[in-house]
Design a protein around this motif. Structure first.
Motif, mmCIF file in Angstrom:
data_model
loop_
_atom_site.group_PDB
_atom_site.id
_atom_site.type_symbol
_atom_site.label_atom_id
_atom_site.label_comp_id
_atom_site.label_asym_id
_atom_site.label_seq_id
_atom_site.Cartn_x
_atom_site.Cartn_y
_atom_site.Cartn_z
ATOM 1 N N THR A 70 6.212 53.440 68.566
ATOM 2 C CA THR A 70 5.945 52.903 69.894
ATOM 3 C C THR A 70 4.783 53.690 70.464
ATOM 4 O OG1 THR A 70 8.279 52.400 70.212
ATOM 5 C CG2 THR A 70 6.925 52.500 72.187
ATOM 6 N N ILE A 71 3.819 52.985 71.064
ATOM 7 C CA ILE A 71 2.640 53.641 71.634
ATOM 8 C C ILE A 71 2.709 53.542 73.155
ATOM 9 C CG2 ILE A 71 0.128 53.679 71.768
ATOM 10 C CD1 ILE A 71 0.101 52.242 69.034
ATOM 11 N N GLU A 72 2.587 54.705 73.803
ATOM 12 C CA GLU A 72 2.561 54.725 75.264
ATOM 13 C C GLU A 72 1.205 55.255 75.722
ATOM 14 O OE1 GLU A 72 4.703 56.797 79.105
ATOM 15 O OE2 GLU A 72 5.534 57.155 77.123
ATOM 16 N N PRO A 73 0.411 54.429 76.406
ATOM 17 C CA PRO A 73 -0.863 54.924 76.934
ATOM 18 C C PRO A 73 -0.609 55.850 78.118
ATOM 19 C CG PRO A 73 -0.512 52.643 77.592
ATOM 20 C CD PRO A 73 0.640 53.028 76.697
ATOM 21 N N LEU A 74 -1.218 57.032 78.095
ATOM 22 C CA LEU A 74 -1.004 58.016 79.154
ATOM 23 C C LEU A 74 -2.199 58.129 80.090
ATOM 24 C CD1 LEU A 74 0.612 60.788 76.963
ATOM 25 C CD2 LEU A 74 1.775 59.079 78.381
ATOM 26 N N VAL A 86 -14.758 48.837 76.076
ATOM 27 C CA VAL A 86 -14.350 50.004 75.294
ATOM 28 C C VAL A 86 -13.268 50.727 76.087
ATOM 29 C CG1 VAL A 86 -15.078 52.199 74.290
ATOM 30 C CG2 VAL A 86 -16.640 50.228 74.267
ATOM 31 N N TYR A 87 -12.146 50.958 75.431
ATOM 32 C CA TYR A 87 -11.047 51.726 76.018
ATOM 33 C C TYR A 87 -11.003 53.077 75.335
ATOM 34 C CZ TYR A 87 -9.163 47.450 78.081
ATOM 35 O OH TYR A 87 -8.996 46.316 78.806
ATOM 36 N N ALA A 88 -11.010 54.152 76.102
ATOM 37 C CA ALA A 88 -10.789 55.509 75.589
ATOM 38 C C ALA A 88 -9.448 55.947 76.168
ATOM 39 C CB ALA A 88 -11.910 56.434 76.034
ATOM 40 N N ILE A 89 -8.457 56.114 75.295
ATOM 41 C CA ILE A 89 -7.088 56.283 75.764
ATOM 42 C C ILE A 89 -6.428 57.495 75.107
ATOM 43 C CG2 ILE A 89 -4.822 55.166 75.963
ATOM 44 C CD1 ILE A 89 -6.242 52.476 75.686
ATOM 45 N N ALA A 90 -5.742 58.271 75.923
ATOM 46 C CA ALA A 90 -4.846 59.313 75.407
ATOM 47 C C ALA A 90 -3.479 58.637 75.293
ATOM 48 C CB ALA A 90 -4.788 60.495 76.359
ATOM 49 N N GLU A 91 -2.911 58.673 74.086
ATOM 50 C CA GLU A 91 -1.665 57.953 73.822
ATOM 51 C C GLU A 91 -0.607 58.887 73.253
ATOM 52 O OE1 GLU A 91 -3.648 53.707 72.418
ATOM 53 O OE2 GLU A 91 -3.208 55.226 70.896
ATOM 54 N N ALA A 92 0.635 58.543 73.537
ATOM 55 C CA ALA A 92 1.777 59.203 72.903
ATOM 56 C C ALA A 92 2.330 58.214 71.881
ATOM 57 C CB ALA A 92 2.839 59.556 73.931
ATOM 58 N N HIS A 93 2.277 58.576 70.606
ATOM 59 C CA HIS A 93 2.813 57.740 69.525
ATOM 60 C C HIS A 93 4.186 58.287 69.164
ATOM 61 C CE1 HIS A 93 -1.074 55.755 67.949
ATOM 62 N NE2 HIS A 93 -1.249 56.125 69.209
ATOM 63 N N GLN A 94 5.217 57.497 69.414
ATOM 64 C CA GLN A 94 6.593 57.917 69.166
ATOM 65 C C GLN A 94 7.131 57.218 67.920
ATOM 66 O OE1 GLN A 94 8.533 60.095 71.340
ATOM 67 N NE2 GLN A 94 9.744 60.137 69.491
ATOM 68 N N PRO A 95 7.079 57.891 66.762
ATOM 69 C CA PRO A 95 7.658 57.295 65.559
ATOM 70 C C PRO A 95 9.175 57.159 65.706
ATOM 71 C CG PRO A 95 6.158 59.093 65.008
ATOM 72 C CD PRO A 95 6.407 59.152 66.484
ATOM 73 N N ALA A 99 11.975 63.191 67.522
ATOM 74 C CA ALA A 99 12.289 63.712 68.856
ATOM 75 C C ALA A 99 11.080 63.780 69.776
ATOM 76 C CB ALA A 99 12.916 65.090 68.727
ATOM 77 N N SER A 100 9.923 64.095 69.217
ATOM 78 C CA SER A 100 8.750 64.243 70.089
ATOM 79 C C SER A 100 7.601 63.373 69.594
ATOM 80 C CB SER A 100 8.315 65.707 70.167
ATOM 81 O OG SER A 100 7.970 66.173 68.891
ATOM 82 N N PRO A 101 6.796 62.890 70.535
ATOM 83 C CA PRO A 101 5.678 62.017 70.159
ATOM 84 C C PRO A 101 4.502 62.806 69.593
ATOM 85 C CG PRO A 101 5.705 62.337 72.520
ATOM 86 C CD PRO A 101 6.920 63.037 71.982
ATOM 87 N N HIS A 102 3.642 62.088 68.888
ATOM 88 C CA HIS A 102 2.364 62.631 68.437
ATOM 89 C C HIS A 102 1.342 62.234 69.488
ATOM 90 C CE1 HIS A 102 4.071 63.379 64.489
ATOM 91 N NE2 HIS A 102 4.506 62.136 64.476
ATOM 92 N N MET A 103 0.534 63.186 69.906
ATOM 93 C CA MET A 103 -0.494 62.899 70.901
ATOM 94 C C MET A 103 -1.770 62.501 70.172
ATOM 95 S SD MET A 103 1.056 63.297 73.747
ATOM 96 C CE MET A 103 -0.270 63.390 74.938
ATOM 97 N N ILE A 104 -2.311 61.343 70.555
ATOM 98 C CA ILE A 104 -3.443 60.752 69.849
ATOM 99 C C ILE A 104 -4.502 60.329 70.873
ATOM 100 C CG2 ILE A 104 -4.158 58.873 68.298
ATOM 101 C CD1 ILE A 104 -2.125 60.696 66.952
ATOM 102 N N PHE A 105 -5.772 60.578 70.557
ATOM 103 C CA PHE A 105 -6.885 59.988 71.298
ATOM 104 C C PHE A 105 -7.279 58.734 70.525
ATOM 105 C CE2 PHE A 105 -8.050 64.436 72.709
ATOM 106 C CZ PHE A 105 -7.801 64.214 74.057
ATOM 107 N N THR A 106 -7.368 57.596 71.211
ATOM 108 C CA THR A 106 -7.753 56.359 70.540
ATOM 109 C C THR A 106 -8.824 55.642 71.340
ATOM 110 O OG1 THR A 106 -5.474 56.122 69.732
ATOM 111 C CG2 THR A 106 -6.916 54.219 69.504
ATOM 112 N N THR A 107 -9.823 55.156 70.633
ATOM 113 C CA THR A 107 -10.864 54.326 71.226
ATOM 114 C C THR A 107 -10.727 52.930 70.636
ATOM 115 O OG1 THR A 107 -12.335 56.215 71.428
ATOM 116 C CG2 THR A 107 -13.355 54.028 71.534
ATOM 117 N N TYR A 108 -10.672 51.944 71.511
ATOM 118 C CA TYR A 108 -10.612 50.538 71.106
ATOM 119 C C TYR A 108 -11.901 49.875 71.567
ATOM 120 C CZ TYR A 108 -5.571 51.394 70.792
ATOM 121 O OH TYR A 108 -4.331 51.905 70.480
ATOM 122 N N VAL A 109 -12.587 49.198 70.667
ATOM 123 C CA VAL A 109 -13.769 48.424 71.021
ATOM 124 C C VAL A 109 -13.398 46.957 70.890
ATOM 125 C CG1 VAL A 109 -16.173 47.882 70.458
ATOM 126 C CG2 VAL A 109 -15.314 50.229 70.179
#
Length: 147
Positions: A70-74, A86-95, A99-109
């Motif tokens: 599950t991806i939560e945009p922060l 262009v979206y530059a997003i800090a996201e929490a990826h919760q596999p 217990a804890s999400p992976h923090m990811i920077f994602t850019t969508y064009v």
């Protein structure tokens, strides 16, 4: 309201549909959001480079099969022009099952193609632990991620 206001909101609808398709673990729904061009590219947070729709389908399909997420945009930053958003997003990826999400920077064009917003490129990278910690502290204190 400017004439294009709804045009850019529709790009956000595509982004939300992407998040939902990933949460639903549906590679068909994910791929329906991509531009219909072979120049589409995706760089995954693990460093994998996927070029062309067939490779993107195979690579993202493997990721979705391996572990639903599950991806939560922060924090979302948006840069738009008439035909591109262009979206530059800090996201929490919760596999699933973790217990804890992976923090990811994602850019969508996204590009406007035949009346619809489509994903042309995604670039994701793992947020360094120190940055993730600073990001979390700022969010807890209500300062936002970039203050």
């Amino acid at each position: 309201m400017p004439r294009f206001a709804r045009l850019f909101e529709a790009a956000a609808d595509t982004l939300n549909a992407y998040y939902q398709a990933v949460a639903d673990n549906s590679i068909d729904a994910v791929m329906s959001l991509w531009i219909d061009e072979e120049f589409a590219t995706c760089i995954c947070a693990d460093g994998t480079h996927l070029h062309g729709l067939e490779n993107i389908r195979a690579g993202l399909g493997k990721q979705l099969e391996a572990q639903p997420v599950t991806i939560e945009p922060l924090d979302i930053r948006v840069y738009d022009s008439l035909g591109t958003v262009v979206y530059a997003i800090a996201e929490a990826h919760q596999p699933a099952g973790t217990a804890s999400p992976h923090m990811i920077f994602t850019t969508y064009v996204m590009v406007h193609e035949r009346g619809e917003w489509r994903i042309a490129h995604i670039h994701a990278s793992t947020m360094p632990m120190e940055t993730a910690g600073q990001f979390a502290v700022k969010l807890r204190h209500g300062k936002g991620s970039l203050h």
